[in-house]
Scaffold this active site. Structure first.
Site, short mmCIF file in Angstrom:
data_model
loop_
_atom_site.label_atom_id
_atom_site.label_comp_id
_atom_site.label_asym_id
_atom_site.label_seq_id
_atom_site.Cartn_x
_atom_site.Cartn_y
_atom_site.Cartn_z
N ASP A 116 14.43 46.54 -14.04
CA ASP A 116 13.06 46.81 -13.61
C ASP A 116 12.04 46.36 -14.67
OD1 ASP A 116 12.57 47.69 -11.09
OD2 ASP A 116 12.65 49.83 -11.54
N LYS A 173 17.83 47.64 -1.23
CA LYS A 173 18.53 47.10 -2.41
C LYS A 173 20.03 46.97 -2.13
CE LYS A 173 15.05 48.63 -5.61
NZ LYS A 173 14.17 49.74 -5.64
N GLN A 228 15.12 54.88 -9.34
CA GLN A 228 14.13 54.70 -8.29
C GLN A 228 12.98 55.71 -8.48
OE1 GLN A 228 14.53 52.31 -5.67
NE2 GLN A 228 12.40 52.84 -5.27
#
Ligand code: NAP
Length: 282
Positions: free
Chosen positions: A115, A48, A92
């Site tokens: 997300d 990322k 995460q």
């Protein structure tokens, strides 16, 4: 058989996006909160960061100890919710067992939820009013669109019902007029479903789970799985070498869905940026 080349689609998209980013007065900001030292998470966070740096995004990596208290994590989320330089962020996964992932995900302001996992964004998706959608399922939709693969009226079979992949993808496919079967570990006679699929999506997490005899001729095969083998190499959930002989289109692993997931995170961050610029209240 034609390869569904996620790497190529991402590259083309990033070239256009970079141009747009270069004209902005402030770089879009993405933050990732990582808790603990899960080895796969280390790889994903680095990926990322590389994406963000390559595009000229501001990137903030917040790394917390394994034993961090849930309250402390929620406070950091609140800070990012209020940070005008951060347009989107995510926590995460996986996180340590003493922290509730549902509570954590829903603390994120839905306008910064790149997300797409908050109840608001998941609910909006079900109502076909989506805003920020989970990256992997949206990436699959964009990959199919790029290759002009029709979805309307097709039998779409998804194996795996996770919140991250299977469930949101079932909604996206339904919204695009597919007839969807969402299969899982309790599905009776899985093969009777996979063999009927015009488009088969596999997100199980088991190497070479789907074999040639499980698919019908000319099916479109989307392999979401990323499995690391003992020799260090990566493979998907589909036995690529044998299945490719029957497929009309198939994604490689690596180079398929994983690339699209990274692309969608960049896209969602830019979407959230544009929203913040239009002064929508967070
Ligand atoms: P997950 O949360 O572990 O879910 C796995 C799903 O597979 C569950 O719904 C499970 O059923 C189902 N399943 C397990 N064994 C099965 C069987 N024998 N028959 C039918 N269904 C079975 O996994 P996930 O997060 O969705 O990830 C799946 C895979 O995709 C992993 O390899 C992951 O690394 C990869 N992934 C890749 C990307 C990418 O960008 N390419 C993104 C996300 C995930 P139950 O619900 O009944 O337990």
């Amino acid at each position: 058989m034609e390869l569904l080349d996620g790497k190529r689609v991402k590259k083309e998209f990033f070239e256009k996006l970079k141009e747009e980013i270069s004209k902005l007065d402030r770089a879009p900001g993405l933050a990732v909160i990582q808790v603990g030292n899960d080895p796969a998470s280390e790889v994903y966070v680095r990926q990322k960061e590389k994406m963000a740096n390559g595009l000229g995004y501001l990137f903030k990596h917040i790394k917390l100890n394994e034993d961090v208290k849930e309250e402390e994590l929620l406070n950091i989320i609140d800070e990012l919710n209020n940070d005008d330089n951060i347009d989107g962020f995510l926590v995460q996964m996986p996180i340590p067992k003493h922290i509730n992932p549902y509570v954590v995900q829903n603390r994120i302001n839905y306008l910064k939820d790149v997300d797409g996992l908050t109840d608001i964004n998941m609910g909006a998706l079900v109502h076909n009013k989506e805003f920020l959608v989970a990256c992997t399922p949206q990436g699959i939709m964009d990959l199919l669109e790029y290759y002009n693969i029709d979805i309307s009226g097709k039998n779409v079979v998804i194996v795996g019902r996770s919140d991250l992949v299977g469930k949101p993808l079932a909604s996206l496919m339904t919204n695009s007029n597919a007839t969807v079967s969402l299969c899982h570990s309790k599905t009776n006679n899985l093969k009777s479903f996979t063999k009927r699929a015009d488009i088969l999506v596999v997100a199980v997490g088991k190497p070479n789970f789907i074999k040639k005899e499980d698919v019908k001729n000319n099916a479109v095969i989307i392999d979401v799985g990323i499995n690391r083998l003992s020799d260090g190499s990566l493979c998907g959930d589909v036995d690529f070498e044998s299945v490719k002989e029957k497929a009309s289109f198939i994604t490689p692993v690596p180079g398929g869905v994983g690339q699209m997931t990274v692309m969608e995170l960049a896209k969602n961050t830019y979407k959230a940026y544009k929203l913040l610029k239009t002064n929508v209240k967070h």
